[in-house]
Motif scaffolding. Structure first.
Motif, mmCIF file in Angstrom:
data_model
loop_
_atom_site.group_PDB
_atom_site.id
_atom_site.type_symbol
_atom_site.label_atom_id
_atom_site.label_comp_id
_atom_site.label_asym_id
_atom_site.label_seq_id
_atom_site.Cartn_x
_atom_site.Cartn_y
_atom_site.Cartn_z
ATOM 1 N N ASN A 143 41.038 14.128 72.692
ATOM 2 C CA ASN A 143 42.179 13.803 71.834
ATOM 3 C C ASN A 143 43.225 14.909 71.959
ATOM 4 O OD1 ASN A 143 40.821 15.759 70.407
ATOM 5 N ND2 ASN A 143 40.278 14.450 68.690
ATOM 6 N N ARG A 144 43.173 15.618 73.075
ATOM 7 C CA ARG A 144 44.161 16.650 73.392
ATOM 8 C C ARG A 144 44.604 16.447 74.838
ATOM 9 N NH1 ARG A 144 43.822 17.009 68.943
ATOM 10 N NH2 ARG A 144 43.410 18.702 67.493
ATOM 11 N N ILE A 149 35.626 6.007 63.651
ATOM 12 C CA ILE A 149 34.756 6.246 62.493
ATOM 13 C C ILE A 149 35.592 6.162 61.223
ATOM 14 C CG2 ILE A 149 33.117 7.715 63.759
ATOM 15 C CD1 ILE A 149 34.345 10.096 62.068
ATOM 16 N N ASP A 150 36.925 6.292 61.372
ATOM 17 C CA ASP A 150 37.793 6.367 60.190
ATOM 18 C C ASP A 150 38.064 5.001 59.550
ATOM 19 O OD1 ASP A 150 38.001 9.053 60.849
ATOM 20 O OD2 ASP A 150 39.913 8.826 61.877
ATOM 21 N N MET A 209 35.259 13.336 56.844
ATOM 22 C CA MET A 209 36.367 12.993 57.743
ATOM 23 C C MET A 209 37.079 11.714 57.294
ATOM 24 S SD MET A 209 35.045 13.855 61.558
ATOM 25 C CE MET A 209 35.149 15.505 62.221
ATOM 26 N N GLY A 210 37.977 11.254 58.133
ATOM 27 C CA GLY A 210 38.680 9.997 57.850
ATOM 28 C C GLY A 210 40.176 10.065 58.055
ATOM 29 N N ARG A 211 40.636 11.251 58.380
ATOM 30 C CA ARG A 211 42.078 11.482 58.557
ATOM 31 C C ARG A 211 42.887 10.995 57.358
ATOM 32 N NH1 ARG A 211 43.800 13.901 63.141
ATOM 33 N NH2 ARG A 211 42.540 13.139 64.845
ATOM 34 N N GLU A 267 39.013 14.541 53.882
ATOM 35 C CA GLU A 267 39.797 15.651 54.458
ATOM 36 C C GLU A 267 41.300 15.464 54.256
ATOM 37 O OE1 GLU A 267 39.063 15.744 58.701
ATOM 38 O OE2 GLU A 267 39.864 13.726 58.986
ATOM 39 N N ARG A 313 45.224 18.632 63.035
ATOM 40 C CA ARG A 313 43.829 18.689 62.553
ATOM 41 C C ARG A 313 43.818 18.920 61.052
ATOM 42 N NH1 ARG A 313 40.751 23.128 65.330
ATOM 43 N NH2 ARG A 313 39.005 22.365 64.105
ATOM 44 N N HIS A 361 31.669 17.305 62.308
ATOM 45 C CA HIS A 361 31.334 16.452 63.459
ATOM 46 C C HIS A 361 29.931 15.868 63.403
ATOM 47 C CE1 HIS A 361 34.845 18.778 64.608
ATOM 48 N NE2 HIS A 361 35.179 17.696 65.264
ATOM 49 N N ARG A 418 30.128 12.235 63.362
ATOM 50 C CA ARG A 418 30.482 11.512 64.591
ATOM 51 C C ARG A 418 29.371 11.529 65.619
ATOM 52 N NH1 ARG A 418 36.310 13.800 66.063
ATOM 53 N NH2 ARG A 418 35.264 14.403 67.964
#
Ligand SMILES: Nc1ncnc2c1ncn2[C@@H]1O[C@H](COP(=O)(O)OP(=O)(O)OP(=O)(O)O)[C@@H](O)[C@H]1O
Ligand SMILES: O=P(O)(O)OC[C@H]1O[C@](O)(CO)[C@@H](O)[C@@H]1O
Ligand SMILES: [Mg+2]
Length: 366
Positions: A77-78, A142-143, A185-187, A238, A263, A290, A293
């Motif tokens: 993702n970079r 996963i989000d 997580m979940g953005r 998060e 991030r 992580h 994930r």
């Protein structure tokens, strides 16, 4: 399709996710049934750029991979395909990069390229499609933040892990009479926090969709102590933030020049220290990170991956490029990628789960 060998490409992009290998396995097996060749590009879209990196995926070599976590193709993702760098902010992929992808796909005679990714990677896939490439999308997250598919593989594996973690953390919280703050997580979406929190018996759930007030959380903790509760379990997404505060981010990557999505992370520590200060109850934060994930997909996510992989091959066969596999109305169908990435799927604050949670006394800090 004619008698000449048809060649399909496949790549996995964005954060890894349980179920990716199940999709890869299904794509390879369904393609082999049709006599197609499958080229698996390494490390997401990056494998399409010079030096081009791919593996020819043969049927026997992929047997049994559906149970494995991660992706056998690698992902990132970079890099040079950043399209999302914050909520709702879209970047264009440079033309030089698009031209290079064109050369690779043309040069290798790839007749359809299956891109498995989250919202950011699918935004990139849409830009490749607009540049004339034969793209088919498969949603992975996963989000659970991709609208246009009611469910995607990876989410329930993550929720399962959060649930088990809460079960474990409760016993130590009770023993020490502590407040336990668990960051997940979940953005920008609170699905993992909500579903994991509910299943794991959280007392307070903090979501990006419901800005919270520290005083309300402290009030909840004090009330519970007064009622004799030994512990308070707080799940914080998060991307959650106080009503008059900012998102907590980790900016080191951007500083190092590694381009990609911002991030998130760190809000759990703020919540734990504020609650300790306001209530005098000892508090600890745990960042599940992580672990959510990694590891093998649940049975549901393996089966979803299989269904999505087979559906993606069908879309390529029917040359329905620019479409993404999607689950809706209890069946696997498809939608345009453009439509799928238009909006981030967030938790409606009045959804059934939140109404039910409030009915059983779970607080949301508002
Ligand atoms: N090669 C790349 N270079 C730069 N950014 C990339 C690349 N591939 C994907 N991305 C970016 O990574 C981000 C996340 O990708 P995506 O949305 O597909 O995954 P995700 O499931 O949401 O997981 P995560 O956001 O954790 O990576 C997006 O912002 C996308 O723009
Ligand atoms: O791999 P990274 O950069 O740590 O990504 C973390 C992000 O990826 C996800 O795991 C999946 O989108 C998010 O929940 C999280 O914000
Ligand atoms: Mg994303």
């Amino acid at each position: 399709m004619g008698t000449e060998a048809f060649r399909v490409g496949i790549l996995t992009s964005g954060g890894d996710c349980p179920g990716l290998n199940a999709v890869i396995r299904a794509v390879v097996a369904a393609s082999c049934q049709r006599g197609w060749e499958v080229y698996g590009f390494i490390d997401g879209f990056e494998g399409l750029l010079s030096p081009v990196r791919y593996r020819i995926l043969e049927e026997p070599a992929t047997a049994g991979i559906a149970s494995l976590g991660g992706t056998i193709l690698g992902t990132t993702n970079r890099g040079r395909f950043a399209t999302r760098v914050g909520l709702g902010e879209i970047q264009r992929i440079p033309k030089t990069v698009l031209d290079e992808v064109w050369e690779t796909v043309e040069g290798l005679q790839i007749g359809g390229l299956i891109c498995i990714g989250g919202d950011g990677s699918l935004t990139a896939a849409q830009q490749l499609f607009e540049a004339g490439l034969p793209i088919v999308g498969v949603p992975k997250t996963i989000d659970n933040d991709i609208s246009a598919t009611s469910i995607s593989f990876g989410f329930y594996s993550a929720v399962e892990f959060v649930t088990q973690a809460l079960d474990r953390l409760r016993s130590t919280a009770i023993s020490h009479r502590r407040v336990m703050v668990v960051e997940v997580m979940g953005r920008y979406s609170g699905w993992i926090a909500l579903f994991g929190g509910l299943a794991g018996g959280a007392d307070v759930i903090l979501l990006p969709e419901i800005p919270f007030h520290y005083e309300k959380i402290a009030h909840e903790v004090r009330k519970r102590v007064a009622e004799g509760a030994l512990q308070t379990m707080i799940v914080v997404a998060e991307g959650a933030r106080p009503a008059h505060g900012q998102l907590v981010t980790q900016d080191e990557d951007t500083e190092k020049g590694l381009i990609g999505e911002i991030r998130l992370g760190g809000i759990g520590r703020h919540v734990a220290s504020m609650i300790e200060r306001m209530t005098s109850r000892e508090s600890r934060e745990v960042v599940l990170g992580h672990l959510q994930r990694g590891g093998p997909p649940t049975a549901l996510d393996r089966n979803l991956g299989m269904l999505f992989g087979v559906a993606a091959v069908r879309l390529v066969e029917e040359k329905r490029f620019g479409e993404m596999v999607a689950f809706g109305n209890e069946r696997v169908g498809s939608v345009s990628i453009q439509e799928a990435v238009r909006q981030t799927k967030t938790v409606p604050p009045d959804c059934e789960e939140i109404v039910a949670a409030r009915a059983v006394g779970i607080a949301f800090g508002n």
